[in-house]
Design an enzyme around this catalytic site. Sequence first.
Site, PDB file in Angstrom:
ATOM      1  N   SER A  79       0.090 -51.686 -11.062  1.00  0.00           N
ATOM      2  CA  SER A  79       0.765 -51.397 -12.326  1.00  0.00           C
ATOM      3  C   SER A  79       0.430 -49.988 -12.780  1.00  0.00           C
ATOM      4  O   SER A  79      -0.367 -49.289 -12.148  1.00  0.00           O
ATOM      5  CB  SER A  79       0.327 -52.396 -13.415  1.00  0.00           C
ATOM      6  OG  SER A  79       0.634 -53.722 -13.066  1.00  0.00           O
ATOM      7  N   SER A 119       4.673 -55.922 -10.820  1.00  0.00           N
ATOM      8  CA  SER A 119       4.097 -54.699 -11.365  1.00  0.00           C
ATOM      9  C   SER A 119       4.349 -54.609 -12.863  1.00  0.00           C
ATOM     10  O   SER A 119       5.354 -55.088 -13.377  1.00  0.00           O
ATOM     11  CB  SER A 119       4.711 -53.477 -10.667  1.00  0.00           C
ATOM     12  OG  SER A 119       4.155 -52.284 -11.168  1.00  0.00           O
ATOM     13  N   GLU A 173       4.862 -51.769 -15.659  1.00  0.00           N
ATOM     14  CA  GLU A 173       5.044 -50.376 -16.073  1.00  0.00           C
ATOM     15  C   GLU A 173       5.300 -50.389 -17.575  1.00  0.00           C
ATOM     16  O   GLU A 173       6.403 -50.693 -18.023  1.00  0.00           O
ATOM     17  CB  GLU A 173       6.210 -49.706 -15.339  1.00  0.00           C
ATOM     18  CG  GLU A 173       5.937 -49.387 -13.882  1.00  0.00           C
ATOM     19  CD  GLU A 173       6.067 -50.581 -12.964  1.00  0.00           C
ATOM     20  OE1 GLU A 173       5.555 -50.517 -11.832  1.00  0.00           O
ATOM     21  OE2 GLU A 173       6.658 -51.597 -13.379  1.00  0.00           O
TER      22      GLU A 173
END
Length: 460
Positions: free
Chosen positions: A254, A292, A294
């Site tokens: 991340s 992930s 973000e």
Amino acid sequence: MVRIPEETGPRVRARELGLPLGRFKPGKYNAITDVEGVLVGHTTLIEGSGPLRPGFGPVRTGVTAILPNLGNIFMERMSGGGFVLNGAGEVSGMTQLMEWGLIETPILLTNTMAVGAVSDGVANYLVQRYPGIGDEHDVIIPVVGECDDSWLNDISGRHVRQEHVVAAIDAAKSGPVQEGNVGGGTGMVTCDFKGGIGTSSRKLPEVLGGYTLGVLVMSNFGKMHNLRVGGLPVGEVLVEKFKNTPHRGKSYGSIIAVVATDAPLLSHQINRLCKRVGLGIGRVGSYAAHGSGEIVVGFSTANIIPRRTQKMVYKMKILLDQRLDPLYEAVMEATEEAILNAMCMAEPMTGVNDNYSPALPLDEVRRFVDACRPIFASVKKRPHQTSVPASRERPSDEDREGEVTLGSALPTQVRGAEGIPFPTRPAPNEPPTDGAPRPAPEAGAAPTPEDPEGSSSGSP
């Protein structure tokens, strides 16, 4: 496990490799601390080696603190916002941040399993400074972002304590910012190389507002084959060299990014600015994988929203939406460079179970850049010229750096949600500004009254 021999030269920031990193110049420190009043501090925890023993180590983690407004953010709050590109991660306190559009606590970065301890540490720190919290004042929800550092760190051991949080806040200062294996970035990995904390800034020319913008990242995403360094497919070249070096395989990782600017922005404008951070992350090679996170947090230092006031109305400076484009470009550039700075400054690290994260080989990057330098030279940017012929419809201050004074910069004529700034044609009693002869009014036509300067009606 096969390890590539480590380079012995010093680690340097991405800009020192001669990479093409955009057209806007960085600030004095090329860091988020170039935005006046922003402080950064770290606590780094590195202990032990060998097999993983949950609760005992090895430890490769820490805390990074970003303090807006010289740390006085609780009493003198600022406009804030954010953006979630992919939400397989967490920033505690972000729900309230997005609802109110206010930053009122320091921003902390750490590992996933330490979010609770760090939030508790910030709460205790603020309650000690402001005993009226929860009584005289409202309650607080600290803003704490996380990434998973379990490839190198005993993450389930939860080694981050409240004293580490206070130490990071107390260590926060202006000036150069430590990067790489420090603070919350100590155990982070980026594109299968060592990652961590990175930062960068941009200073817009006066004709574009003269604003400063900075980005700090805790970078922990990606796969080697996707890595782009200054737009060059460096990862595709290096993947063969490192094919026998084990990589983390269960996690894409991340990234948490923090954006600061002194441009006078409202919360919705900060949200829009934070969206463009995702473009900078993509430039380095992220595709925001399913697993992930973000997540971007941003704030503007231009307006102080006091916690205590006797006033009914609060007045703010606001940048016109049509003037946001240079900030969008600048934040994309600064994000890309901040991630690359994290990788370029990070040292190789061995963590739990002897998992190894190599450092980005800077000599290989230099060779790649040197091979492409003739191409860079042939397209060298010339900021005083544009690639599009001049046109009467183009604003006269279009993206020129150092050539036009702030006083002569005209409002943009780009059509936007507000319509076209009036007037779009000369008033009846005024000569045309382009020197062309005025057409005679049609017979029987009523004269058109002049609109006051600054009205924004659409074209007739």
